[in-house]
Design a protein around this motif. Structure first.
Motif, PDB file in Angstrom:
ATOM      1  N   UNK A  39      10.012   8.985  -2.762  1.00 58.20           N
ATOM      2  CA  UNK A  39       8.574   9.284  -2.717  1.00 58.20           C
ATOM      3  C   UNK A  39       8.301  10.779  -2.632  1.00 58.20           C
ATOM      4  N   UNK A  40       8.598  11.514  -3.702  1.00 57.12           N
ATOM      5  CA  UNK A  40       8.265  12.942  -3.677  1.00 57.12           C
ATOM      6  C   UNK A  40       6.746  13.107  -3.695  1.00 57.12           C
ATOM      7  N   UNK A  41       6.268  14.208  -3.129  1.00 58.23           N
ATOM      8  CA  UNK A  41       4.828  14.500  -3.131  1.00 58.23           C
ATOM      9  C   UNK A  41       4.531  15.403  -4.335  1.00 58.23           C
ATOM     10  N   UNK A  42       3.834  14.862  -5.344  1.00 51.51           N
ATOM     11  CA  UNK A  42       3.574  15.685  -6.543  1.00 51.51           C
ATOM     12  C   UNK A  42       2.559  16.787  -6.265  1.00 51.51           C
ATOM     13  N   UNK A  43       2.533  17.799  -7.126  1.00 53.31           N
ATOM     14  CA  UNK A  43       1.569  18.900  -6.996  1.00 53.31           C
ATOM     15  C   UNK A  43       1.216  19.397  -8.393  1.00 53.31           C
ATOM     16  N   UNK A  44       0.389  18.579  -9.093  1.00 58.50           N
ATOM     17  CA  UNK A  44       0.072  18.876 -10.496  1.00 58.50           C
ATOM     18  C   UNK A  44      -1.154  19.770 -10.633  1.00 58.50           C
ATOM     19  N   UNK A  45      -1.873  20.000  -9.526  1.00 62.54           N
ATOM     20  CA  UNK A  45      -3.105  20.783  -9.612  1.00 62.54           C
ATOM     21  C   UNK A  45      -4.347  19.916  -9.774  1.00 62.54           C
ATOM     22  N   UNK A  46      -4.147  18.598  -9.916  1.00 66.48           N
ATOM     23  CA  UNK A  46      -5.285  17.665  -9.991  1.00 66.48           C
ATOM     24  C   UNK A  46      -5.065  16.533  -9.016  1.00 66.48           C
ATOM     25  N   UNK A  96      -6.404  13.497  -8.818  1.00 64.42           N
ATOM     26  CA  UNK A  96      -6.252  12.143  -9.358  1.00 64.42           C
ATOM     27  C   UNK A  96      -4.834  11.918  -9.883  1.00 64.42           C
ATOM     28  N   UNK A  97      -4.329  12.924 -10.596  1.00 62.60           N
ATOM     29  CA  UNK A  97      -2.991  12.807 -11.161  1.00 62.60           C
ATOM     30  C   UNK A  97      -1.927  12.755 -10.045  1.00 62.60           C
ATOM     31  N   UNK A  98      -2.093  13.596  -9.032  1.00 65.32           N
ATOM     32  CA  UNK A  98      -1.149  13.566  -7.893  1.00 65.32           C
ATOM     33  C   UNK A  98      -1.111  12.181  -7.257  1.00 65.32           C
ATOM     34  N   UNK A  99      -2.291  11.621  -7.024  1.00 62.20           N
ATOM     35  CA  UNK A  99      -2.359  10.330  -6.329  1.00 62.20           C
ATOM     36  C   UNK A  99      -1.758   9.214  -7.178  1.00 62.20           C
ATOM     37  N   UNK A 100      -2.083   9.200  -8.472  1.00 64.00           N
ATOM     38  CA  UNK A 100      -1.524   8.153  -9.333  1.00 64.00           C
ATOM     39  C   UNK A 100      -0.002   8.245  -9.335  1.00 64.00           C
ATOM     40  N   UNK A 101       0.533   9.449  -9.444  1.00 65.97           N
ATOM     41  CA  UNK A 101       1.999   9.590  -9.468  1.00 65.97           C
ATOM     42  C   UNK A 101       2.628   9.141  -8.154  1.00 65.97           C
ATOM     43  N   UNK A 102       2.049   9.573  -7.059  1.00 61.85           N
ATOM     44  CA  UNK A 102       2.621   9.230  -5.761  1.00 61.85           C
ATOM     45  C   UNK A 102       2.582   7.719  -5.523  1.00 61.85           C
ATOM     46  N   UNK A 103       1.446   7.101  -5.768  1.00 61.29           N
ATOM     47  CA  UNK A 103       1.319   5.668  -5.465  1.00 61.29           C
ATOM     48  C   UNK A 103       2.044   4.800  -6.504  1.00 61.29           C
ATOM     49  N   UNK A 104       2.261   5.357  -7.684  1.00 66.46           N
ATOM     50  CA  UNK A 104       3.106   4.652  -8.638  1.00 66.46           C
ATOM     51  C   UNK A 104       4.539   4.587  -8.079  1.00 66.46           C
ATOM     52  N   UNK A 130       1.537  -3.128 -10.104  1.00 65.18           N
ATOM     53  CA  UNK A 130       1.701  -2.501 -11.416  1.00 65.18           C
ATOM     54  C   UNK A 130       0.790  -1.293 -11.601  1.00 65.18           C
ATOM     55  N   UNK A 131       0.948  -0.665 -12.746  1.00 64.57           N
ATOM     56  CA  UNK A 131       0.201   0.557 -13.073  1.00 64.57           C
ATOM     57  C   UNK A 131      -1.327   0.350 -13.040  1.00 64.57           C
ATOM     58  N   UNK A 132      -1.873  -0.717 -13.643  1.00 61.39           N
ATOM     59  CA  UNK A 132      -3.335  -0.902 -13.572  1.00 61.39           C
ATOM     60  C   UNK A 132      -3.841  -1.003 -12.136  1.00 61.39           C
ATOM     61  N   UNK A 133      -3.079  -1.648 -11.265  1.00 60.28           N
ATOM     62  CA  UNK A 133      -3.480  -1.726  -9.862  1.00 60.28           C
ATOM     63  C   UNK A 133      -3.552  -0.334  -9.242  1.00 60.28           C
ATOM     64  N   UNK A 134      -2.509   0.447  -9.440  1.00 56.65           N
ATOM     65  CA  UNK A 134      -2.467   1.797  -8.860  1.00 56.65           C
ATOM     66  C   UNK A 134      -3.629   2.632  -9.384  1.00 56.65           C
ATOM     67  N   UNK A 135      -3.833   2.609 -10.702  1.00 61.02           N
ATOM     68  CA  UNK A 135      -4.935   3.404 -11.279  1.00 61.02           C
ATOM     69  C   UNK A 135      -6.298   2.917 -10.775  1.00 61.02           C
ATOM     70  N   UNK A 136      -6.445   1.598 -10.677  1.00 56.82           N
ATOM     71  CA  UNK A 136      -7.705   1.047 -10.202  1.00 56.82           C
ATOM     72  C   UNK A 136      -8.001   1.446  -8.764  1.00 56.82           C
ATOM     73  N   UNK A 137      -6.996   1.414  -7.928  1.00 61.46           N
ATOM     74  CA  UNK A 137      -7.206   1.762  -6.517  1.00 61.46           C
ATOM     75  C   UNK A 137      -7.514   3.246  -6.356  1.00 61.46           C
ATOM     76  N   UNK A 138      -6.815   4.090  -7.101  1.00 64.31           N
ATOM     77  CA  UNK A 138      -7.084   5.536  -7.024  1.00 64.31           C
ATOM     78  C   UNK A 138      -8.499   5.826  -7.539  1.00 64.31           C
ATOM     79  N   UNK A 139      -8.881   5.206  -8.655  1.00 65.46           N
ATOM     80  CA  UNK A 139     -10.223   5.432  -9.211  1.00 65.46           C
ATOM     81  C   UNK A 139     -11.299   4.984  -8.223  1.00 65.46           C
ATOM     82  N   UNK A 140     -11.070   3.849  -7.579  1.00 63.24           N
ATOM     83  CA  UNK A 140     -12.061   3.353  -6.621  1.00 63.24           C
ATOM     84  C   UNK A 140     -12.196   4.313  -5.433  1.00 63.24           C
ATOM     85  N   UNK A 141     -11.068   4.777  -4.910  1.00 62.39           N
ATOM     86  CA  UNK A 141     -11.114   5.682  -3.751  1.00 62.39           C
ATOM     87  C   UNK A 141     -11.744   7.021  -4.119  1.00 62.39           C
TER      88      UNK A 141
END
Lengths: 193, 193
Positions: B60-67, B69-77, B172-183
């Protein structure tokens, strides 16, 4: 007979915990024969699950105030309260143990297959009931038309379950309000639409 | 020695599961004396927890992409992937069992008090590490200044843990993206600010 047995089960569960809740103790307390209990519920676990389900559905009414935020805060406040009780935790533990056994044994079709299936889906079913609050909010135009009711319910209930099961952090009113506000309004600094 | 023992623990855990992961088996595989393992880790549970922690922090590395939403999707994926593995589930089960024992016995100060405390806080600590992604998002102005980083992480991770522990629904990926988008964006149909 069913009501008496279920009431006795909940009472013993609250007083003695899971380990003390035997079919013998329940039958004695309800004034019925052990064999009658086994005939109807097959296993101790099914009996306990049935009793807790009845309790939980009573403890978790689905509000209908006309506002989705108010409905959600009321519902999840009830859930938080329930998960803080011995009965709520007993049910959670039972669900986790069941999932565990089902996966470890890889045995999806056990002797009491139908009841086992119901048990595995226990919390999914409770949460499916709650989705109607979200659908009403969409119907009233409070929520976006593409809102996923199940996902929203999961996002608010998930942290409550995790605190009850894993972290032991408090299940209080500010938490419930914070989770509902986040699921409704999000964390972004700018409006999205 | 530490690295060899931890690697052997993870290997045996993956092959044999929790029950098969004995100190004797680990010591044999790592080529050290059992007494050395007990001297350092005191209990089998501490050894397993230490091994899984090292694995998890790598997974579980902590990403640092500068965005944000992208950080959260990567981490929770990554988290979703981990919770789908035997090791991830073993760690979750261990945490639940521990919480359970701690509450049932009401024994906060056991013989190996410090290690036990660490164990109870295991997932809280993992999640605290993740909050930095949210704080960076607030710092960049992507998220509202009053965002609660811990709450946001809980709202996305909670459903993942619950699916792994209770419902068995896909991670799965849709779940992760959906949860990040909702939050991040919420479910309301109108902008809030």
């Amino acid at each position: 007979m069913r009501q008496a047995v279920l009431a006795a089960t909940v009472e013993i569960l609250s007083a003695e915990g899971l380990a003390g809740t035997t079919v013998a103790a329940v039958a004695r307390s309800a004034g019925v024969h052990e064999t009658s209990v086994y005939r109807r519920w097959k296993t101790r676990e099914n009996l306990i699950l049935d009793a807790l389900t009845a309790e939980v559905d009573t403890a978790l009414p689905i509000p209908d105030t006309g506002r989705v935020d108010e409905d959600l805060v009321r519902y999840f406040r009830s859930l938080a309260r329930l998960l803080g009780t011995a009965q709520g935790r007993a049910l959670l533990r039972l669900s986790v143990e069941y999932e565990d056994n089902a996966r470890t044994s890889g045995n999806a079709e056990s002797d009491d297959g139908m009841l086992d299936d119901r048990r595995g889906l226990y919390w999914s079913e409770r949460l499916r009931r709650a989705a109607v609050m979200v659908r009403r909010g969409v119907g009233r135009g409070e929520l976006a038309a593409d809102t996923d009711p199940g996902l929203l319910i999961e996002a608010v209930s998930g942290p409550l379950f995790v605190r009850a099961l894993l972290s032991g952090a408090p299940l209080d009113e500010p938490l419930v309000r914070g989770l509902v506000a986040l699921a409704l309004d999000g964390a972004r600094s700018a409006p999205r639409r």
